[in-house]
Design a protein around this motif. Sequence first.
Motif, PDB file in Angstrom:
ATOM      1  N   LEU A  77       0.830  -1.203   0.000  1.00 42.76           N
ATOM      2  CA  LEU A  77       0.000   0.000   0.000  1.00 42.76           C
ATOM      3  C   LEU A  77       0.865   1.254   0.000  1.00 42.76           C
ATOM      4  CD1 LEU A  77      -2.942   1.061   0.178  1.00 42.76           C
ATOM      5  CD2 LEU A  77      -2.648   1.084   2.677  1.00 42.76           C
ATOM      6  N   GLN A  78       0.505   2.213  -0.827  1.00 42.04           N
ATOM      7  CA  GLN A  78       1.214   3.477  -0.886  1.00 42.04           C
ATOM      8  C   GLN A  78       0.219   4.616  -0.725  1.00 42.04           C
ATOM      9  OE1 GLN A  78       4.323   3.865  -3.944  1.00 42.04           O
ATOM     10  NE2 GLN A  78       3.976   1.722  -4.497  1.00 42.04           N
ATOM     11  N   THR A  79       0.348   5.332   0.380  1.00 42.35           N
ATOM     12  CA  THR A  79      -0.481   6.509   0.626  1.00 42.35           C
ATOM     13  C   THR A  79       0.424   7.635   1.121  1.00 42.35           C
ATOM     14  OG1 THR A  79      -0.953   6.171   2.984  1.00 42.35           O
ATOM     15  CG2 THR A  79      -2.311   4.918   1.404  1.00 42.35           C
ATOM     16  N   ARG A  80      -0.151   8.795   1.328  1.00 40.50           N
ATOM     17  CA  ARG A  80       0.640   9.929   1.818  1.00 40.50           C
ATOM     18  C   ARG A  80       1.115   9.726   3.249  1.00 40.50           C
ATOM     19  NH1 ARG A  80      -2.778  15.214   0.373  1.00 40.50           N
ATOM     20  NH2 ARG A  80      -4.469  13.831   1.034  1.00 40.50           N
ATOM     21  N   ILE A  81       0.498   8.812   3.968  1.00 37.12           N
ATOM     22  CA  ILE A  81       0.940   8.526   5.337  1.00 37.12           C
ATOM     23  C   ILE A  81       1.593   7.142   5.424  1.00 37.12           C
ATOM     24  CG2 ILE A  81      -0.754  10.049   6.384  1.00 37.12           C
ATOM     25  CD1 ILE A  81      -2.388   7.562   7.145  1.00 37.12           C
ATOM     26  N   GLY A  82       2.067   6.620   4.289  1.00 33.21           N
ATOM     27  CA  GLY A  82       2.733   5.336   4.275  1.00 33.21           C
ATOM     28  C   GLY A  82       1.765   4.177   4.111  1.00 33.21           C
ATOM     29  N   GLY A  83       2.303   2.983   4.183  1.00 40.01           N
ATOM     30  CA  GLY A  83       1.484   1.795   3.989  1.00 40.01           C
ATOM     31  C   GLY A  83       1.010   1.149   5.266  1.00 40.01           C
ATOM     32  N   ARG A  84       1.673   1.421   6.386  1.00 41.56           N
ATOM     33  CA  ARG A  84       1.315   0.773   7.649  1.00 41.56           C
ATOM     34  C   ARG A  84       0.238   1.537   8.422  1.00 41.56           C
ATOM     35  NH1 ARG A  84       4.406  -3.488   5.847  1.00 41.56           N
ATOM     36  NH2 ARG A  84       6.640  -3.135   6.101  1.00 41.56           N
ATOM     37  N   LEU A  85       0.388   2.854   8.504  1.00 39.71           N
ATOM     38  CA  LEU A  85      -0.496   3.639   9.374  1.00 39.71           C
ATOM     39  C   LEU A  85      -1.982   3.525   9.020  1.00 39.71           C
ATOM     40  CD1 LEU A  85       1.462   6.924  10.174  1.00 39.71           C
ATOM     41  CD2 LEU A  85       1.078   4.931  11.633  1.00 39.71           C
ATOM     42  N   PRO A  86      -2.372   3.438   7.737  1.00 39.84           N
ATOM     43  CA  PRO A  86      -3.807   3.281   7.465  1.00 39.84           C
ATOM     44  C   PRO A  86      -4.400   2.033   8.134  1.00 39.84           C
ATOM     45  CG  PRO A  86      -2.679   3.951   5.468  1.00 39.84           C
ATOM     46  CD  PRO A  86      -1.615   3.667   6.478  1.00 39.84           C
ATOM     47  N   PHE A  87      -3.625   0.976   8.224  1.00 36.61           N
ATOM     48  CA  PHE A  87      -4.106  -0.238   8.892  1.00 36.61           C
ATOM     49  C   PHE A  87      -4.152  -0.046  10.407  1.00 36.61           C
ATOM     50  CE2 PHE A  87      -2.720  -1.830   4.818  1.00 36.61           C
ATOM     51  CZ  PHE A  87      -3.659  -2.805   4.525  1.00 36.61           C
ATOM     52  N   VAL A  88      -3.154   0.636  10.939  1.00 36.60           N
ATOM     53  CA  VAL A  88      -3.134   0.890  12.381  1.00 36.60           C
ATOM     54  C   VAL A  88      -4.364   1.689  12.797  1.00 36.60           C
ATOM     55  CG1 VAL A  88      -1.864   2.018  14.246  1.00 36.60           C
ATOM     56  CG2 VAL A  88      -0.612   0.769  12.479  1.00 36.60           C
ATOM     57  N   ILE A  89      -4.668   2.718  12.014  1.00 30.95           N
ATOM     58  CA  ILE A  89      -5.823   3.556  12.323  1.00 30.95           C
ATOM     59  C   ILE A  89      -7.122   2.805  12.074  1.00 30.95           C
ATOM     60  CG2 ILE A  89      -7.049   5.677  11.709  1.00 30.95           C
ATOM     61  CD1 ILE A  89      -4.256   6.782  10.817  1.00 30.95           C
ATOM     62  N   GLY A  90      -7.206   2.162  10.893  1.00 31.38           N
ATOM     63  CA  GLY A  90      -8.448   1.488  10.506  1.00 31.38           C
ATOM     64  C   GLY A  90      -8.773   0.270  11.348  1.00 31.38           C
ATOM     65  N   GLY A  91      -7.785  -0.326  12.010  1.00 25.77           N
ATOM     66  CA  GLY A  91      -8.056  -1.466  12.880  1.00 25.77           C
ATOM     67  C   GLY A  91      -8.353  -1.073  14.301  1.00 25.77           C
ATOM     68  N   SER A  92      -7.715  -0.009  14.778  1.00 27.92           N
ATOM     69  CA  SER A  92      -7.834   0.357  16.187  1.00 27.92           C
ATOM     70  C   SER A  92      -9.235   0.824  16.564  1.00 27.92           C
ATOM     71  CB  SER A  92      -6.820   1.451  16.534  1.00 27.92           C
ATOM     72  OG  SER A  92      -5.502   0.998  16.339  1.00 27.92           O
ATOM     73  N   VAL A  93      -9.869   1.604  15.704  1.00 28.78           N
ATOM     74  CA  VAL A  93     -11.189   2.151  16.046  1.00 28.78           C
ATOM     75  C   VAL A  93     -12.234   1.042  16.183  1.00 28.78           C
ATOM     76  CG1 VAL A  93     -13.045   3.677  15.287  1.00 28.78           C
ATOM     77  CG2 VAL A  93     -10.649   4.402  15.042  1.00 28.78           C
ATOM     78  N   PRO A  94     -12.404   0.130  15.203  1.00 23.55           N
ATOM     79  CA  PRO A  94     -13.362  -0.953  15.396  1.00 23.55           C
ATOM     80  C   PRO A  94     -12.983  -1.895  16.525  1.00 23.55           C
ATOM     81  CG  PRO A  94     -12.572  -0.910  13.117  1.00 23.55           C
ATOM     82  CD  PRO A  94     -11.811   0.113  13.857  1.00 23.55           C
ATOM     83  N   ALA A  95     -11.666  -2.080  16.775  1.00 28.84           N
ATOM     84  CA  ALA A  95     -11.253  -2.912  17.905  1.00 28.84           C
ATOM     85  C   ALA A  95     -11.742  -2.304  19.216  1.00 28.84           C
ATOM     86  CB  ALA A  95      -9.731  -3.067  17.923  1.00 28.84           C
ATOM     87  N   ALA A  96     -11.650  -0.986  19.321  1.00 24.74           N
ATOM     88  CA  ALA A  96     -12.149  -0.314  20.518  1.00 24.74           C
ATOM     89  C   ALA A  96     -13.661  -0.486  20.650  1.00 24.74           C
ATOM     90  CB  ALA A  96     -11.789   1.174  20.471  1.00 24.74           C
ATOM     91  N   VAL A  97     -14.364  -0.433  19.522  1.00 26.30           N
ATOM     92  CA  VAL A  97     -15.817  -0.657  19.551  1.00 26.30           C
ATOM     93  C   VAL A  97     -16.123  -2.068  20.057  1.00 26.30           C
ATOM     94  CG1 VAL A  97     -17.896  -0.866  18.130  1.00 26.30           C
ATOM     95  CG2 VAL A  97     -16.299   1.025  17.744  1.00 26.30           C
ATOM     96  N   GLY A  98     -15.367  -3.055  19.589  1.00 25.21           N
ATOM     97  CA  GLY A  98     -15.556  -4.427  20.058  1.00 25.21           C
ATOM     98  C   GLY A  98     -15.350  -4.547  21.550  1.00 25.21           C
ATOM     99  N   LEU A  99     -14.335  -3.857  22.078  1.00 26.14           N
ATOM    100  CA  LEU A  99     -14.095  -3.863  23.519  1.00 26.14           C
ATOM    101  C   LEU A  99     -15.305  -3.331  24.281  1.00 26.14           C
ATOM    102  CD1 LEU A  99     -10.416  -2.556  23.699  1.00 26.14           C
ATOM    103  CD2 LEU A  99     -11.216  -4.744  24.592  1.00 26.14           C
TER     104      LEU A  99
END
Length: 424
Positions: A77-99
Amino acid sequence: MAATAERNLSHQERVRLALLALPTFALAFAITTVSAYLGQVTRTYTQDTIVIGVIIGGEGVMALWIPLIAGAWSDQLQTRIGGRLPFVIGGSVPAAVGLILIGFMHSLVAVALAAAVFFAFYFVAYEPYRAMYPDMVGSDQVAGRAQSAQAVARGLGTGLALVGSGLLLSLGQAAPFLFSAVLLLAAIGAFVHLVLRQGLHEQPDREPGQGLRDAAGTLRRLVAEHPSLRFYFVANALWEMALAALKAFVVLYLVQGLGYGLDTSSLIIGGFAVVILGGAALSGKLGDRFGRLRVVTVALWIYGLGFAVPAATTGRVALGVASVPIALGGGTVMTLAYAVLMPLMPEGKHGALTGFYSLSRGVGITLGPLLAGILIGVTQTGPFSATQGYQAMWIVCAAAALASLWFVRQMRLADRDRQELRRL
């Protein structure tokens, strides 16, 4: 793995290690809260330890496939914020909802589904985040200390969750899970902000144009051609099996098996976690100086034989003495498990092999609670009836830790293979 010359960390490396450890603290707090106290929550709705083991083992089921996809995709993945951070952001919010949902659901099925949501998105966030370690650390000379810094953060998160979430759970089902969700969002938000501000989100050494299917094919080829990766896969799965069985049932062992209150059990486990933290802090430096596999081998003997003591007795003095080698060995193995894999990673394949690492973890995390739950169930009216069968979990832990020694030995004999893999 041969020992390497140790060098001092630069200021920039220290800053990066501290920054990289921030999400680990919150993620460890969240996953420990769920894996250690979900059993206590589900016991409200079922007494079947196999069912409890299956629900907690859902973490491993998610780890069998999500990390490979998320890790390999983040390589490309290539974005303006790199390839890793979109996953970090996109996973953390729903994970918090699950909690949050775990805390407010009031049926076994609803709690199980909420836990599944958390586990799934936890891995969406965690695998690309973990791949940032080899991206940002780079030098193999500091890999052990890099993982030690992460392990200290993981130990802090684990220890505070074991104590704090247990105390919060005594106030109500929602309290520990709601607190974990808030902590997770705050830590990830701070991490993303600091990474972007310091310009550390760029991903070097990626291979543009390679799709997920190509990345999966590359991973299959690497595993097929290099036996050290196959030995590592089984060894790491066994390490995680021991840890997962322990985390899934240790609270129930103390509360139901030995008759401690929830508050007291939380404090006992918290003291255990402090010793784990000491092992984690020391092991990275020892691994860089003497060789990670050599240190892991010694730790596994200590770890596995320590587990044999509570499997044989419920004497409180013996349990207290055995807890020290178990905690020290466990802290060492947790710290160096990923550091052992890092030198095997070809450039540009960090995400894919991080997914490989978590696939291995997933096997162990799935089997640990399941096998422990089955053994607890069949010994409840047998040799471990005095502890309602929960003493049987220590057998699973000891067997997994000691069995892994053979695979570690095979990895130590594969130095030539690892060096060849490193040059790819």
